[in-house]
Design a protein around this motif. Structure first.
Motif, PDB file in Angstrom:
ATOM      1  N   LEU A   1      -3.024 -10.863   2.227  1.00  0.00           N
ATOM      2  CA  LEU A   1      -3.671 -11.053   0.936  1.00  0.00           C
ATOM      3  C   LEU A   1      -4.149  -9.706   0.387  1.00  0.00           C
ATOM      4  N   ALA A   2      -4.722  -8.894   1.294  1.00  0.00           N
ATOM      5  CA  ALA A   2      -5.194  -7.571   0.884  1.00  0.00           C
ATOM      6  C   ALA A   2      -4.015  -6.734   0.395  1.00  0.00           C
ATOM      7  N   ALA A   3      -2.883  -6.857   1.077  1.00  0.00           N
ATOM      8  CA  ALA A   3      -1.700  -6.100   0.675  1.00  0.00           C
ATOM      9  C   ALA A   3      -1.262  -6.512  -0.721  1.00  0.00           C
ATOM     10  N   LEU A   4      -1.286  -7.810  -0.990  1.00  0.00           N
ATOM     11  CA  LEU A   4      -0.893  -8.320  -2.306  1.00  0.00           C
ATOM     12  C   LEU A   4      -1.780  -7.705  -3.388  1.00  0.00           C
ATOM     13  N   VAL A   5      -3.095  -7.750  -3.153  1.00  0.00           N
ATOM     14  CA  VAL A   5      -4.019  -7.197  -4.139  1.00  0.00           C
ATOM     15  C   VAL A   5      -3.846  -5.687  -4.253  1.00  0.00           C
ATOM     16  N   GLY A   6      -3.604  -5.045  -3.091  1.00  0.00           N
ATOM     17  CA  GLY A   6      -3.380  -3.598  -3.105  1.00  0.00           C
ATOM     18  C   GLY A   6      -2.201  -3.242  -3.998  1.00  0.00           C
ATOM     19  N   ILE A   7      -1.082  -3.964  -3.827  1.00  0.00           N
ATOM     20  CA  ILE A   7       0.112  -3.685  -4.628  1.00  0.00           C
ATOM     21  C   ILE A   7      -0.166  -3.935  -6.103  1.00  0.00           C
ATOM     22  N   LEU A   8      -0.795  -5.096  -6.396  1.00  0.00           N
ATOM     23  CA  LEU A   8      -1.072  -5.439  -7.791  1.00  0.00           C
ATOM     24  C   LEU A   8      -1.936  -4.378  -8.463  1.00  0.00           C
ATOM     25  N   SER A   9      -2.999  -3.927  -7.736  1.00  0.00           N
ATOM     26  CA  SER A   9      -3.901  -2.997  -8.415  1.00  0.00           C
ATOM     27  C   SER A   9      -3.259  -1.628  -8.555  1.00  0.00           C
ATOM     28  N   ILE A  10      -2.435  -1.233  -7.573  1.00  0.00           N
ATOM     29  CA  ILE A  10      -1.761   0.062  -7.709  1.00  0.00           C
ATOM     30  C   ILE A  10      -0.792   0.020  -8.887  1.00  0.00           C
ATOM     31  N   LEU A  11      -0.043  -1.075  -9.018  1.00  0.00           N
ATOM     32  CA  LEU A  11       0.925  -1.167 -10.103  1.00  0.00           C
ATOM     33  C   LEU A  11       0.218  -1.223 -11.454  1.00  0.00           C
ATOM     34  N   ASP A  12      -0.920  -1.947 -11.503  1.00  0.00           N
ATOM     35  CA  ASP A  12      -1.667  -2.067 -12.748  1.00  0.00           C
ATOM     36  C   ASP A  12      -2.254  -0.737 -13.199  1.00  0.00           C
ATOM     37  N   ASP A  13      -2.846  -0.040 -12.223  1.00  0.00           N
ATOM     38  CA  ASP A  13      -3.646   1.115 -12.593  1.00  0.00           C
ATOM     39  C   ASP A  13      -2.938   2.431 -12.250  1.00  0.00           C
ATOM     40  N   ALA A  14      -1.601   2.371 -12.166  1.00  0.00           N
ATOM     41  CA  ALA A  14      -0.864   3.532 -11.673  1.00  0.00           C
ATOM     42  C   ALA A  14      -1.224   4.808 -12.414  1.00  0.00           C
ATOM     43  N   GLU A  15      -1.461   4.693 -13.729  1.00  0.00           N
ATOM     44  CA  GLU A  15      -1.649   5.937 -14.484  1.00  0.00           C
ATOM     45  C   GLU A  15      -3.087   6.442 -14.457  1.00  0.00           C
ATOM     46  N   ILE A  16      -4.054   5.561 -14.138  1.00  0.00           N
ATOM     47  CA  ILE A  16      -5.437   6.023 -14.235  1.00  0.00           C
ATOM     48  C   ILE A  16      -6.001   6.569 -12.928  1.00  0.00           C
ATOM     49  N   ILE A  17      -5.209   6.575 -11.856  1.00  0.00           N
ATOM     50  CA  ILE A  17      -5.736   7.081 -10.604  1.00  0.00           C
ATOM     51  C   ILE A  17      -5.833   8.598 -10.673  1.00  0.00           C
ATOM     52  N   GLY A  18      -7.043   9.089 -10.488  1.00  0.00           N
ATOM     53  CA  GLY A  18      -7.204  10.530 -10.483  1.00  0.00           C
ATOM     54  C   GLY A  18      -6.962  11.094  -9.099  1.00  0.00           C
ATOM     55  N   GLY A  19      -7.598  10.498  -8.118  1.00  0.00           N
ATOM     56  CA  GLY A  19      -7.553  11.020  -6.756  1.00  0.00           C
ATOM     57  C   GLY A  19      -6.327  10.554  -6.003  1.00  0.00           C
ATOM     58  N   SER A  20      -6.491  10.442  -4.709  1.00  0.00           N
ATOM     59  CA  SER A  20      -5.367  10.056  -3.871  1.00  0.00           C
ATOM     60  C   SER A  20      -5.098   8.556  -3.997  1.00  0.00           C
ATOM     61  N   PRO A  21      -3.837   8.173  -4.256  1.00  0.00           N
ATOM     62  CA  PRO A  21      -3.533   6.736  -4.315  1.00  0.00           C
ATOM     63  C   PRO A  21      -3.783   6.047  -2.983  1.00  0.00           C
ATOM     64  N   TRP A  22      -3.711   6.805  -1.896  1.00  0.00           N
ATOM     65  CA  TRP A  22      -3.995   6.220  -0.581  1.00  0.00           C
ATOM     66  C   TRP A  22      -5.416   5.687  -0.524  1.00  0.00           C
ATOM     67  N   LEU A  23      -6.361   6.545  -0.965  1.00  0.00           N
ATOM     68  CA  LEU A  23      -7.767   6.130  -0.889  1.00  0.00           C
ATOM     69  C   LEU A  23      -8.068   5.047  -1.903  1.00  0.00           C
ATOM     70  N   TYR A  24      -7.387   5.107  -3.060  1.00  0.00           N
ATOM     71  CA  TYR A  24      -7.597   4.060  -4.057  1.00  0.00           C
ATOM     72  C   TYR A  24      -7.136   2.712  -3.495  1.00  0.00           C
ATOM     73  N   ALA A  25      -5.950   2.694  -2.898  1.00  0.00           N
ATOM     74  CA  ALA A  25      -5.440   1.447  -2.311  1.00  0.00           C
ATOM     75  C   ALA A  25      -6.364   0.980  -1.198  1.00  0.00           C
ATOM     76  N   LEU A  26      -6.837   1.937  -0.378  1.00  0.00           N
ATOM     77  CA  LEU A  26      -7.732   1.567   0.723  1.00  0.00           C
ATOM     78  C   LEU A  26      -8.991   0.899   0.189  1.00  0.00           C
ATOM     79  N   SER A  27      -9.584   1.460  -0.864  1.00  0.00           N
ATOM     80  CA  SER A  27     -10.839   0.867  -1.335  1.00  0.00           C
ATOM     81  C   SER A  27     -10.594  -0.477  -2.013  1.00  0.00           C
ATOM     82  N   MET A  28      -9.493  -0.633  -2.746  1.00  0.00           N
ATOM     83  CA  MET A  28      -9.198  -1.936  -3.350  1.00  0.00           C
ATOM     84  C   MET A  28      -8.987  -2.995  -2.269  1.00  0.00           C
ATOM     85  N   MET A  29      -8.208  -2.637  -1.245  1.00  0.00           N
ATOM     86  CA  MET A  29      -7.900  -3.603  -0.194  1.00  0.00           C
ATOM     87  C   MET A  29      -9.124  -3.897   0.658  1.00  0.00           C
ATOM     88  N   ALA A  30      -9.946  -2.852   0.893  1.00  0.00           N
ATOM     89  CA  ALA A  30     -11.142  -3.060   1.712  1.00  0.00           C
ATOM     90  C   ALA A  30     -12.143  -3.955   0.986  1.00  0.00           C
TER      91      ALA A  30
END
Lengths: 245, 238
Positions: free
Chosen positions: A27-56
């Motif tokens: 489920l976390a992976a699903l949300v991780g993918i969705l939020s990365i795809l949604d917010d792909a352009e607004i990520i300033g920092g590392s996408p790794w940490l962004y995905a980690l915080s969304m999934m966490a």
């Protein structure tokens, strides 16, 4: 002790536990993918940490604390269901051994869940081709910290699960303490003192307030997590050694 | 007949801590909002200055829907657990009542218990507002009743689903995990379109008319209940 582990293993090997362990990381992976795809352009920092915080946020705010309760109820289920406490305690093992092995088993199941979460995060990052080196330190600290923060929760849930034969009643206790996370997590002032929100705080990557390599402050780590862990484990353990089965 | 089934069900849940949970749910939500408003009184009353009651009600309902999702899973599991724990399904079904009545009775029991919780939440919200010094004269009763009873009606499919799973499965870990996953999932359900049932209790839809969510919930609830009954009628019990 090792043999007792193997007997616990036998009881759970073919049960639904494997289904439960994969649900949250998926489920976390699903949300991780969705939020990365949604917010792909607004990520300033590392996408790794962004995905980690969304999934966490999804995995650790409610799911991980609640899953701890399910695991605790599940490791006691066979004994409650078939009058197994009497049989188990008539074997040449001490009550303390039984209790500690059950506790260790809950923590083992939680470790498996955290490893699956780690695998889900790495899977997303590699398949979506996140740039830059993998921030191993932050990711591993988050998974390990979340696991450690579950120690007091597991201790309390094991205590109530051994006390009540109903499966849902211990879980109700868990839910009562976990649902306030939705409010507590937003409060910078009170969140560090509330044990049930610690898994989430420990899994959120951030810079300030951290102690050593962990995402939580030393007061929280030792006093809140450590203190409540010792309190819950000691009271549950004492209760179980005196309990009539 | 169904009244007598319900009377028996109500008798079975006595002294099982179920009523305690029915009271504790709304009490917890109101209590948390009491803490929330108590600690941040000045900030929140300034933020909601022109609609104090509206602000309070929104905060209450925001906590209510996840609590409702989790609470219905626990209640369904506890009420079905009475038969599972004592292996009494055979005995219950040997009584001169149909299986449809047994299953509908369990469903109606959960519906009734959650109705009590929702009603208590309304009382508690008004009480909390009064305690915070909001003017009791302008409680927006219509708005309050809508925002609490509409999600309750829109969540019907999940009451039916959890009762079905809890009755069907001996191991309560599965229905409870479905409930937990549903609770967490529902909090992220606004990413989906209006067809997603987990979104309905939040009364959030493209037409901006909460009654659409309610209607979808009630109709789907009846469908799920019918499916569950059909399945239970054919099921082998222990």
């Amino acid at each position: 002790m090792v043999r007792m582990f193997r007997s616990e293993w036998l009881k759970l090997r073919k049960s639904v536990i494997w289904l439960l362990a994969v649900v949250s990381p998926l489920l976390a992976a699903l949300v991780g993918i969705l939020s990365i795809l949604d917010d792909a352009e607004i990520i300033g920092g590392s996408p790794w940490l962004y995905a980690l915080s969304m999934m966490a946020a999804l995995h650790a705010m409610l799911f991980l604390p609640l899953l701890t309760g399910v695991y605790a109820a599940l490791v006691c289920r066979y004994e409650h269901a078939g009058g197994g406490w009497k049989q188990l305690l008539s074997l040449p093992v001490s009550r303390s051994q039984v209790y500690l092995v059950k506790f260790a088993f809950i923590m083992l199941l939680l470790a498996i869940t955290q490893l699956l979460f780690l695998a889900a995060l790495l899977g997303i990052g590699l398949s979506l081709g996140f740039p830059g080196p993998i921030p191993w330190k932050e990711i591993i600290v988050a998974c390990l910290g979340g696991w450690i923060a579950c120690l007091p929760l597991a201790a309390l849930q094991l205590a109530v699960s051994t006390a009540w034969s109903s499966f849902a009643a211990p879980l109700a206790v868990n839910v009562i303490f976990t649902l306030p996370n939705m409010l507590v997590a937003n409060s910078a002032e009170y969140a560090p003192y509330y044990p049930w929100v610690q898994p989430m705080l420990a899994m959120m990557p951030r810079d300030e307030m951290s102690f050593g390599a962990f995402n939580v402050s030393p007061v929280t780590l030792f006093a809140v997590i450590g203190g409540s862990f010792l309190l819950f484990l000691a009271s549950g353990w004492t209760y179980f050694s005196k309990k009539a089965v | 007949m169904i009244m007598r089934v319900m009377a028996a069900e109500l008798l079975k849940i006595r002294r099982k801590m179920i009523w305690f949970l029915v009271v504790l749910g709304p009490l917890g939500v109101v209590g948390l909002q009491a803490v929330n408003f108590g600690l941040r009184y000045d900030y929140l009353t300034k933020q909601y200055a022109n609609d104090l009651w509206g602000g309070l009600i929104n905060n209450v309902t925001m906590m209510m829907v996840p609590t409702l999702f989790m609470g219905l899973a626990i209640l369904a599991s506890m009420t079905a657990g009475i038969e599972h724990q004592t292996n009494a399904w055979k005995q219950t079904l040997a009584l001169p009542i149909t299986r449809t009545q047994v299953f509908t009775g369990k469903f109606l029991l959960s519906v009734l218990l959650l109705f009590c919780s929702s009603t208590l939440l309304i009382v508690g919200t008004v009480g909390l507002g009064a305690a915070l010094g909001f003017d009791l004269g302008d409680v927006p009763y219509k708005h309050l009743l809508e925002l609490i009873y509409y999600p309750y009606l829109a969540i019907m499919p999940f009451i039916a689903l959890q009762v079905w799973l809890s009755v069907l499965m001996h191991n309560q870990a599965i229905p409870l995990t479905v409930g937990i996953v549903g609770t967490v999932f529902s909090m992220f359900s606004n990413r989906f379109d209006d067809w997603m049932p987990y979104k309905w209790p939040y009364l959030d839809n493209a037409a901006d008319n909460p009654l659409f969510s309610v209607a979808a919930g009630v109709v789907t609830g009846i469908v799920v209940l019918a499916a569950g009954t059909l399945n239970f009628v054919r099921k082998d019990v222990k």
